[in-house]
Design a protein around this motif. Structure first.
Motif, mmCIF file in Angstrom:
data_model
loop_
_atom_site.group_PDB
_atom_site.id
_atom_site.type_symbol
_atom_site.label_atom_id
_atom_site.label_comp_id
_atom_site.label_asym_id
_atom_site.label_seq_id
_atom_site.Cartn_x
_atom_site.Cartn_y
_atom_site.Cartn_z
ATOM 1 N N TYR A 1 -20.023 -15.449 16.415
ATOM 2 C CA TYR A 1 -20.954 -16.032 15.181
ATOM 3 C C TYR A 1 -22.100 -15.113 14.879
ATOM 4 C CZ TYR A 1 -22.838 -17.115 19.633
ATOM 5 O OH TYR A 1 -23.406 -17.353 21.122
ATOM 6 N N THR A 2 -22.155 -13.892 15.445
ATOM 7 C CA THR A 2 -23.529 -13.212 15.278
ATOM 8 C C THR A 2 -23.435 -12.490 13.870
ATOM 9 O OG1 THR A 2 -22.702 -11.238 16.424
ATOM 10 C CG2 THR A 2 -23.500 -12.696 17.640
ATOM 11 N N GLN A 3 -24.372 -12.168 13.534
ATOM 12 C CA GLN A 3 -24.336 -11.351 12.317
ATOM 13 C C GLN A 3 -23.819 -9.888 12.346
ATOM 14 O OE1 GLN A 3 -28.517 -11.061 10.720
ATOM 15 N NE2 GLN A 3 -28.668 -13.162 10.956
ATOM 16 N N ILE A 4 -23.816 -9.364 13.507
ATOM 17 C CA ILE A 4 -22.938 -7.898 13.725
ATOM 18 C C ILE A 4 -21.739 -8.124 13.706
ATOM 19 C CG2 ILE A 4 -22.588 -6.022 15.189
ATOM 20 C CD1 ILE A 4 -25.241 -5.821 13.602
ATOM 21 N N SER A 5 -21.208 -9.317 14.203
ATOM 22 C CA SER A 5 -19.558 -9.499 14.193
ATOM 23 C C SER A 5 -19.195 -9.940 12.729
ATOM 24 C CB SER A 5 -19.406 -11.036 15.209
ATOM 25 O OG SER A 5 -19.567 -10.767 16.315
ATOM 26 N N ARG B 1 -33.914 -9.160 8.566
ATOM 27 C CA ARG B 1 -34.751 -7.813 8.539
ATOM 28 C C ARG B 1 -34.610 -7.116 9.836
ATOM 29 N NH1 ARG B 1 -35.384 -3.968 4.912
ATOM 30 N NH2 ARG B 1 -35.171 -5.545 3.415
ATOM 31 N N GLU B 2 -34.724 -7.964 10.829
ATOM 32 C CA GLU B 2 -34.765 -7.332 12.296
ATOM 33 C C GLU B 2 -33.481 -6.546 12.512
ATOM 34 O OE1 GLU B 2 -35.350 -8.997 16.874
ATOM 35 O OE2 GLU B 2 -35.013 -10.264 15.251
ATOM 36 N N VAL B 3 -32.259 -7.431 12.221
ATOM 37 C CA VAL B 3 -31.182 -6.459 12.416
ATOM 38 C C VAL B 3 -31.004 -5.317 11.667
ATOM 39 C CG1 VAL B 3 -28.603 -6.819 12.414
ATOM 40 C CG2 VAL B 3 -29.992 -8.580 13.098
ATOM 41 N N PHE B 4 -31.501 -5.379 10.477
ATOM 42 C CA PHE B 4 -31.483 -4.264 9.314
ATOM 43 C C PHE B 4 -32.212 -3.083 9.779
ATOM 44 C CE2 PHE B 4 -32.678 -1.824 6.016
ATOM 45 C CZ PHE B 4 -31.675 -1.664 4.967
ATOM 46 N N ASP B 5 -33.372 -3.646 10.466
ATOM 47 C CA ASP B 5 -34.299 -2.410 10.843
ATOM 48 C C ASP B 5 -33.697 -1.917 11.976
ATOM 49 O OD1 ASP B 5 -35.793 -2.693 8.768
ATOM 50 O OD2 ASP B 5 -37.421 -3.905 9.976
ATOM 51 N N SER C 1 -31.706 -1.744 1.510
ATOM 52 C CA SER C 1 -32.727 -2.148 1.993
ATOM 53 C C SER C 1 -33.282 -3.245 1.250
ATOM 54 C CB SER C 1 -33.988 -1.097 1.941
ATOM 55 O OG SER C 1 -35.121 -1.637 2.542
ATOM 56 N N ALA C 2 -33.216 -3.420 -0.389
ATOM 57 C CA ALA C 2 -33.680 -4.440 -1.092
ATOM 58 C C ALA C 2 -32.923 -5.758 -0.831
ATOM 59 C CB ALA C 2 -33.454 -4.069 -2.518
ATOM 60 N N ALA C 3 -31.491 -5.545 -0.742
ATOM 61 C CA ALA C 3 -30.617 -6.828 -0.304
ATOM 62 C C ALA C 3 -30.643 -7.017 1.203
ATOM 63 C CB ALA C 3 -29.293 -6.568 -0.983
ATOM 64 N N SER C 4 -30.992 -6.002 2.024
ATOM 65 C CA SER C 4 -30.916 -6.450 3.411
ATOM 66 C C SER C 4 -29.654 -6.519 3.856
ATOM 67 C CB SER C 4 -31.802 -7.469 4.053
ATOM 68 O OG SER C 4 -32.123 -7.375 5.437
ATOM 69 N N THR C 5 -28.600 -5.725 3.268
ATOM 70 C CA THR C 5 -27.362 -5.701 3.611
ATOM 71 C C THR C 5 -26.649 -4.544 4.286
ATOM 72 O OG1 THR C 5 -26.497 -4.563 1.698
ATOM 73 C CG2 THR C 5 -26.806 -7.042 1.726
ATOM 74 N N ILE C 6 -25.532 -4.730 5.176
ATOM 75 C CA ILE C 6 -24.921 -3.747 5.994
ATOM 76 C C ILE C 6 -23.384 -3.731 5.422
ATOM 77 C CG2 ILE C 6 -24.419 -2.735 8.299
ATOM 78 C CD1 ILE C 6 -26.510 -4.378 9.451
ATOM 79 N N PHE C 7 -23.092 -2.621 5.192
ATOM 80 C CA PHE C 7 -21.634 -2.430 4.834
ATOM 81 C C PHE C 7 -20.946 -1.247 5.343
ATOM 82 C CE2 PHE C 7 -18.574 -0.865 1.637
ATOM 83 C CZ PHE C 7 -17.508 -1.600 1.904
ATOM 84 N N LEU C 8 -19.876 -1.503 6.215
ATOM 85 C CA LEU C 8 -18.913 -0.580 6.883
ATOM 86 C C LEU C 8 -17.857 -0.187 5.825
ATOM 87 C CD1 LEU C 8 -19.043 -2.068 10.411
ATOM 88 C CD2 LEU C 8 -20.645 -0.649 9.349
ATOM 89 N N GLU C 9 -18.059 0.966 5.304
ATOM 90 C CA GLU C 9 -16.796 1.476 4.547
ATOM 91 C C GLU C 9 -15.636 1.602 4.709
ATOM 92 O OE1 GLU C 9 -19.500 4.447 1.682
ATOM 93 O OE2 GLU C 9 -18.689 5.209 3.196
ATOM 94 N N LEU C 10 -15.344 1.685 6.113
ATOM 95 C CA LEU C 10 -13.836 1.934 6.494
ATOM 96 C C LEU C 10 -13.414 0.717 6.920
ATOM 97 C CD1 LEU C 10 -14.259 5.321 8.258
ATOM 98 C CD2 LEU C 10 -13.755 5.126 5.985
ATOM 99 N N PRO C 11 -12.162 0.150 6.473
ATOM 100 C CA PRO C 11 -11.407 -0.926 7.121
ATOM 101 C C PRO C 11 -11.186 -0.652 8.623
ATOM 102 C CG PRO C 11 -10.447 -0.282 5.184
ATOM 103 C CD PRO C 11 -11.230 0.880 5.558
#
Length: 328
Positions: free
Chosen positions: A74-78, A93-97, A155-165
């Motif tokens: 259930y975590t944001q990183i998962s 923002r804490e996770v993003f930073d 940064s503006a959207a505070s998102t993380i994207f992993l490019e590789l499946p």
């Protein structure tokens, strides 16, 4: 001076003394968090207050674990990992930073540090069953989903994207250090003048022991049981150690660490233990992991870019190398 005035002055003295920390207790508690044993030590007014403050530190560490653990679904990183190759995920923002800092640690070390190494294919076994090297092709393919340059931050959207499946990120390398730093930070904000937040050897200290002495942290020698190579005397400081002395494999007389080079897929060699100490346990964590991969020569070059941090290396041959620079 009459008796009443003398009694009043004595009473005022002890009230001031108590307020200035002369009446203090040191309380220590162990608890399992982030898959590791945390030992929290606080110097406080009394054991009741100290225990309440320790509970606050535990709650803070659990809060962090519930944000960044890749093991809890259930975590944001998962959520970020589940959507690798699919879409960006908005995070606090804490996770993003924290992720942004992790990428900077990768850049600093030319990729020797990499939070995406959790996607590594587990081809190395450190349970005593392995006696031959995997093939070069197998090793090369084991890092196919690893690479911090494929972590895309907005940064503006505070998102993380992993490019590789199939790609994943995790904070096993700096998460405990970050949690130790946060525990220290919130206790200092509460007015607690001294303590240690110790995450299985990655720790943050502040203040002094009740007797005024600095905290004493021993650095073990993995080649000589029950012997310390050095005792660090610390006030406001942090320490982190990475090592291969508990998990490694020997093939043809050569020791291979459980710490894997994220670029090559080969285990680190050359250093058995790296201890880094300086202001932040998170940064010390990142440096100790990086230097285990880089080795002694390149590791020294890296840490010299961090003037507030010092090192103690123990090589695979048992040689102890420590930083001769003095803290300014």
């Amino acid at each position: 001076m009459n008796y009443y005035k003398q009694y009043l002055l004595i009473s005022i003295f002890w009230l001031i003394a108590a307020a200035n920390g002369f009446s203090q207790v040191k309380l220590k508690k162990q608890v399992t968090l982030m898959g590791s044993v945390f030992e929290i030590t606080l110097v406080d007014r009394d054991s009741v207050q100290a225990n309440q403050h320790i509970v606050e530190v535990i709650a803070e560490i659990e809060r962090i674990e519930n944000l960044i653990s890749e093991w809890r679904p259930y975590t944001q990183i998962s959520e970020v990992n589940r959507n690798a190759g699919i879409k960006p995920i908005k995070v606090d923002r804490e996770v993003f930073d924290l992720t942004k800092r992790a990428i900077q640690y990768s850049r600093n070390s030319q990729g020797a540090f990499d939070i995406s190494i959790v996607a590594l294919d587990k081809i190395w076994k450190f349970d005593g069953s392995m006696d031959t090297m995997p093939s070069a092709d197998v090793i090369r393919s084991s890092v196919a989903k690893v690479g911090y340059k494929h972590i895309v931050l907005d940064s503006a959207a505070s998102t993380i994207f992993l490019e590789l499946p199939g790609m994943k990120i995790g904070f096993g390398s700096i998460g405990k250090g970050y949690a130790a730093d946060r525990g220290r930070e919130i206790m200092k904000a509460r007015g607690i003048t001294a303590g240690i937040v110790n995450a299985s050897g990655d720790l943050s200290t502040w203040g002094s022991q009740p007797n005024g002495e600095p905290w004493k942290i021993g650095v073990n020698n993995p080649f000589k049981s029950h012997q310390m190579v050095r005792v660090l005397h610390l006030n406001e400081m942090a320490v982190a150690t990475s090592g291969s002395y508990e998990k490694y494999v020997e093939i043809n007389g050569k020791r291979y660490s459980h710490i894997i080079n994220p670029i090559t897929g080969y285990p680190a060699t050359g250093l058995t233990s790296v201890t880094i100490y300086g202001p932040s346990a998170e940064i010390a964590n990142a440096l100790s992991t990086s230097i285990m991969v880089l080795g002694e020569k390149e590791g020294k070059k890296l840490i010299h870019n961090f003037p507030n941090y010092r090192f103690i290396f123990i090589t695979d041959k048992g040689k102890v190398v420590w930083d001769k620079r003095k803290h300014e």
